[in-house]
Design a protein around this motif. Structure first.
Motif, mmCIF file in Angstrom:
data_model
loop_
_atom_site.group_PDB
_atom_site.id
_atom_site.type_symbol
_atom_site.label_atom_id
_atom_site.label_comp_id
_atom_site.label_asym_id
_atom_site.label_seq_id
_atom_site.Cartn_x
_atom_site.Cartn_y
_atom_site.Cartn_z
ATOM 1 N N THR A 1 0.830 -1.196 0.000
ATOM 2 C CA THR A 1 0.000 0.000 0.000
ATOM 3 C C THR A 1 0.869 1.252 0.000
ATOM 4 O O THR A 1 0.555 2.235 -0.686
ATOM 5 N N ALA A 2 1.971 1.219 0.742
ATOM 6 C CA ALA A 2 2.874 2.371 0.771
ATOM 7 C C ALA A 2 3.454 2.653 -0.611
ATOM 8 O O ALA A 2 3.647 3.818 -0.988
ATOM 9 N N ARG A 3 3.709 1.605 -1.374
ATOM 10 C CA ARG A 3 4.300 1.777 -2.713
ATOM 11 C C ARG A 3 3.336 2.448 -3.684
ATOM 12 O O ARG A 3 3.751 2.952 -4.722
ATOM 13 N N GLU A 4 2.045 2.491 -3.369
ATOM 14 C CA GLU A 4 1.092 3.186 -4.225
ATOM 15 C C GLU A 4 1.290 4.701 -4.171
ATOM 16 O O GLU A 4 0.904 5.418 -5.083
ATOM 17 N N ALA A 5 1.884 5.189 -3.065
ATOM 18 C CA ALA A 5 2.067 6.626 -2.896
ATOM 19 C C ALA A 5 3.528 7.048 -2.835
ATOM 20 O O ALA A 5 3.831 8.220 -3.033
ATOM 21 N N PHE A 6 4.448 6.092 -2.568
ATOM 22 C CA PHE A 6 5.849 6.432 -2.366
ATOM 23 C C PHE A 6 6.755 5.553 -3.217
ATOM 24 O O PHE A 6 6.351 4.474 -3.651
ATOM 25 N N ASP A 7 7.983 6.028 -3.398
ATOM 26 C CA ASP A 7 8.949 5.180 -4.079
ATOM 27 C C ASP A 7 9.401 4.075 -3.116
ATOM 28 O O ASP A 7 9.038 4.055 -1.932
ATOM 29 N N GLU A 8 10.191 3.141 -3.632
ATOM 30 C CA GLU A 8 10.575 1.966 -2.844
ATOM 31 C C GLU A 8 11.330 2.351 -1.580
ATOM 32 O O GLU A 8 11.082 1.804 -0.497
ATOM 33 N N LYS A 9 12.236 3.309 -1.683
ATOM 34 C CA LYS A 9 13.048 3.711 -0.541
ATOM 35 C C LYS A 9 12.180 4.223 0.605
ATOM 36 O O LYS A 9 12.341 3.809 1.759
#
Length: 202
Positions: free
Chosen positions: A34-42
């Motif tokens: 879910t975090a990757r939907e809004a942020f880059d991998e790092k």
């Protein structure tokens, strides 16, 4: 200096479109996909390394717990008793002139003082705080709110409007600042879609 016990409390009804903003934020903070939907991998990995789902039985995990509280109201009282600082994340309605997706930070007292800024749920966090103080408990409560666009879909909808979804990086940044996590509090991320604004009310 003694460590401050902190927790993020995400409030919302995930079936009612933007009213589920808090529940969506709980997943962003604790779920890599879910975090990757809004942020880059790092930055997604940074969130997972910083936060974890709340579990009263977990010991020794230094990550900050995140509670998806739904609309639990007075059931938050034990957490006010057991934690030194809570950051509450919720959708808000700041009136007809407020721009959907605007991210605010404020205190529970602010939310009670200004009638145009209130929680969309049955029990305002300011009311919960007042009840806690009457019971002899005190806690540093800080709030992050995002202006809703639609909380009354024709059918149950587990999603956010584009404007509110675009505010997720701003809300995450606000949570990090309020928790005083200096090592990763500024996160320059491309927004998902739509328009989002950042405003501080406290």
């Amino acid at each position: 200096m003694e460590d401050i016990k902190q927790m993020v409390v995400c409030v919302g009804n995930m079936l009612m479109l933007d009213e589920g903003f808090g529940s969506h934020m709980a997943k962003v903070l604790t779920n890599y996909d879910t975090a990757r939907e809004a942020f880059d991998e790092k930055h997604a990995r940074t969130l997972i390394e910083t936060f974890r789902e709340y579990d009263a039985h977990v010991e020794g995990d230094e990550r900050i717990p995140v509670l998806d509280a739904g609309t639990m109201g007075l059931s938050l009282l034990p957490f006010i008793r057991d934690f030194d600082r809570l950051v509450v994340v919720d959708a808000v309605d700041c009136g007809p002139d407020a721009i959907p997706g605007t991210c605010y930070t404020f205190t529970p007292e602010d939310m009670a003082s200004y009638s145009i800024m209130h929680s969309l749920h049955d029990m305002r966090i300011s009311d919960v705080l007042n009840n806690a103080r009457l019971a002899g408990h005190d806690c540093d409560i800080r709030c992050v709110g995002v202006q809703k666009k639609n909380i009354a879909p024709r059918d149950f909808t587990v999603d956010l409007t584009p404007e509110v979804k675009a505010a997720v990086p701003y809300a995450v940044d606000a949570v990090l600042e309020l928790l005083e996590i200096m090592r990763c509090k500024v996160m320059k991320i491309n927004r998902v879609s739509g328009k989002a604004n950042r405003a501080k009310n406290a």
